[in-house]
Design an enzyme around this catalytic site. Structure first.
Site, PDB file in Angstrom:
ATOM      1  N   HIS A  33       0.845  -1.209   0.000  1.00 33.20           N
ATOM      2  CA  HIS A  33       0.000   0.000   0.000  1.00 33.20           C
ATOM      3  C   HIS A  33       0.877   1.255   0.000  1.00 33.20           C
ATOM      4  O   HIS A  33       0.598   2.215  -0.705  1.00 33.20           O
ATOM      5  CB  HIS A  33      -0.894   0.042   1.250  1.00 33.20           C
ATOM      6  CG  HIS A  33      -1.845  -1.103   1.388  1.00 33.20           C
ATOM      7  ND1 HIS A  33      -1.800  -1.971   2.456  1.00 33.20           N
ATOM      8  CD2 HIS A  33      -2.865  -1.526   0.602  1.00 33.20           C
ATOM      9  CE1 HIS A  33      -2.769  -2.867   2.332  1.00 33.20           C
ATOM     10  NE2 HIS A  33      -3.423  -2.636   1.210  1.00 33.20           N
ATOM     11  N   GLN A  57     -17.451  -7.737  -1.372  1.00 33.15           N
ATOM     12  CA  GLN A  57     -16.456  -8.403  -2.210  1.00 33.15           C
ATOM     13  C   GLN A  57     -15.897  -9.685  -1.583  1.00 33.15           C
ATOM     14  O   GLN A  57     -14.971 -10.277  -2.112  1.00 33.15           O
ATOM     15  CB  GLN A  57     -15.362  -7.428  -2.661  1.00 33.15           C
ATOM     16  CG  GLN A  57     -14.529  -6.815  -1.580  1.00 33.15           C
ATOM     17  CD  GLN A  57     -13.556  -5.793  -2.147  1.00 33.15           C
ATOM     18  OE1 GLN A  57     -13.952  -4.681  -2.470  1.00 33.15           O
ATOM     19  NE2 GLN A  57     -12.287  -6.162  -2.271  1.00 33.15           N
TER      20      GLN A  57
HETATM   21  P1  AMP Z   1      -6.197  -4.090  -0.603  1.00 35.46           P
HETATM   22  O1  AMP Z   1      -6.106  -3.318   0.660  1.00 35.46           O
HETATM   23  O2  AMP Z   1      -5.620  -5.468  -0.514  1.00 35.46           O
HETATM   24  O3  AMP Z   1      -7.568  -4.052  -1.221  1.00 35.46           O
HETATM   25  O4  AMP Z   1      -5.239  -3.342  -1.654  1.00 35.46           O
HETATM   26  C1  AMP Z   1      -5.379  -1.974  -1.926  1.00 35.46           C
HETATM   27  C2  AMP Z   1      -4.506  -1.637  -3.104  1.00 35.46           C
HETATM   28  O5  AMP Z   1      -3.152  -1.954  -2.804  1.00 35.46           O
HETATM   29  C3  AMP Z   1      -4.864  -2.419  -4.384  1.00 35.46           C
HETATM   30  O6  AMP Z   1      -4.733  -1.575  -5.505  1.00 35.46           O
HETATM   31  C4  AMP Z   1      -3.823  -3.514  -4.385  1.00 35.46           C
HETATM   32  O7  AMP Z   1      -3.540  -4.021  -5.677  1.00 35.46           O
HETATM   33  C5  AMP Z   1      -2.612  -2.787  -3.812  1.00 35.46           C
HETATM   34  N1  AMP Z   1      -1.658  -3.749  -3.256  1.00 35.46           N
HETATM   35  C6  AMP Z   1      -1.886  -4.688  -2.300  1.00 35.46           C
HETATM   36  N2  AMP Z   1      -0.780  -5.421  -2.084  1.00 35.46           N
HETATM   37  C7  AMP Z   1       0.165  -4.945  -2.927  1.00 35.46           C
HETATM   38  C8  AMP Z   1       1.537  -5.293  -3.190  1.00 35.46           C
HETATM   39  N3  AMP Z   1       2.151  -6.284  -2.561  1.00 35.46           N
HETATM   40  N4  AMP Z   1       2.197  -4.566  -4.117  1.00 35.46           N
HETATM   41  C9  AMP Z   1       1.594  -3.549  -4.778  1.00 35.46           C
HETATM   42  N5  AMP Z   1       0.312  -3.176  -4.571  1.00 35.46           N
HETATM   43  C10 AMP Z   1      -0.390  -3.867  -3.673  1.00 35.46           C
END
Ligand code: AMP
Length: 269
Positions: A33, A57
């Site tokens: 993030h 989701q």
């Molecule tokens: P989430 O909180 O898992 O819904 O992720 C929020 C955002 O962070 C989304 O756009 C994810 O693709 C991105 N994200 C989560 N993990 C990673 C990672 N390891 N590397 C890059 N972006 C990430």
């Protein structure tokens, strides 16, 4: 950092005609993030981060209940990383308005996670739609780790909103697995299983690049993956531009989803 508990309040207080970057998340903030936030701070004048664990989701109550939550730690981390605005919207604000037309994923897109998690991306797109109906940032930052999500959001917002999507590369642990909030549910020994899975896929990726392996035959790789102890949901190779099965050495991506200890993980190389 100013914290808003409603999108409408954020809209009133922040001038979205300026160069604003938006990073939507489900919290349990980690370096993945933070890399999106760093990009936003580089490209935009101000950065808005949202945290909302969207029940729509999740297709599984166990997964929703167990999803890691630590708001006070998240707030500290976001402050430390000089985020300008944090949005913590309420369920009601996002879901009480009934959309005239229900968001539906096209039949051709009902593949990979859309096939195995019916309703998942409809839930994601509903929330993105509600955000962008009220606030229209210049850029929305999305991670390559969730590449299908990036693809669907980018297509959904194209021609509908002024906001453009910006893809940020996957941040990995030294052990090669992608950082993910769900990793917090595993211990160190478990994380080595994720490492083994990532190593298998990465090796496979490079052998395909060098045309050493037949792109169509995944049986050997599936066998190796099963031997690690994971429960494989899917392993597929797709064209990374349009997600079709027409692939070449230059345009393919390997997509994987699996369960380990009843927790679902996804990745792509
Ligand atoms: P989430 O909180 O898992 O819904 O992720 C929020 C955002 O962070 C989304 O756009 C994810 O693709 C991105 N994200 C989560 N993990 C990673 C990672 N390891 N590397 C890059 N972006 C990430």
């Amino acid at each position: 950092m100013i914290i808003f508990k409603s999108i409408n309040n954020l809209k009133k207080k922040v001038n979205f005609s300026k160069n604003i970057g938006f990073v939507p998340t489900m919290g349990a903030i980690h370096e993945g993030h933070l890399s999106l936030i760093k990009q936003s701070k580089k490209k935009c004048e101000k950065t808005v981060v949202s945290i909302f664990i969207n029940p729509k989701q999740f297709n599984n109550k166990f997964d929703f209940r167990n999803y890691p939550r630590n708001l006070s730690k998240d707030i500290k981390l976001l402050k430390k990383n000089k985020v300008d605005y944090l949005l913590l919207p309420k369920y009601d604000e996002l879901f009480r308005i009934n959309l005239k037309k229900k968001i539906k994923i096209k039949k051709k897109d009902r593949i990979l996670c859309a096939k195995y998690r019916p309703g998942h991306f409809e839930g994601v797109l509903h929330v993105i739609n509600q955000y962008l109906n009220l606030i229209q940032p210049k850029l929305i930052f999305l991670g390559e780790k969730d590449y299908q999500q990036y693809y669907l959001i980018s297509n959904f917002i194209k021609n509908k909103f002024i906001t453009k999507s910006y893809l940020c590369k996957t941040i990995r642990h030294n052990y090669l697995y992608a950082l993910s909030s769900r990793n917090k549910l595993l211990n160190n020994k478990d994380l080595h299983i994720l490492e083994s899975v990532s190593l298998i896929i990465k090796k496979f990726y490079f052998s395909l690049k060098k045309k050493k392996k037949n792109i169509k035959n995944l049986n050997h790789i599936k066998k190796l993956l099963k031997e690690t102890g994971i429960n494989l949901e899917y392993l597929e190779i797709r064209n990374k531009i349009n997600f079709s099965k027409k692939i070449s050495k230059e345009n393919f991506k390997i997509f994987i989803a699996y369960y380990f200890k009843n927790i679902r993980f996804i990745d792509n190389f």
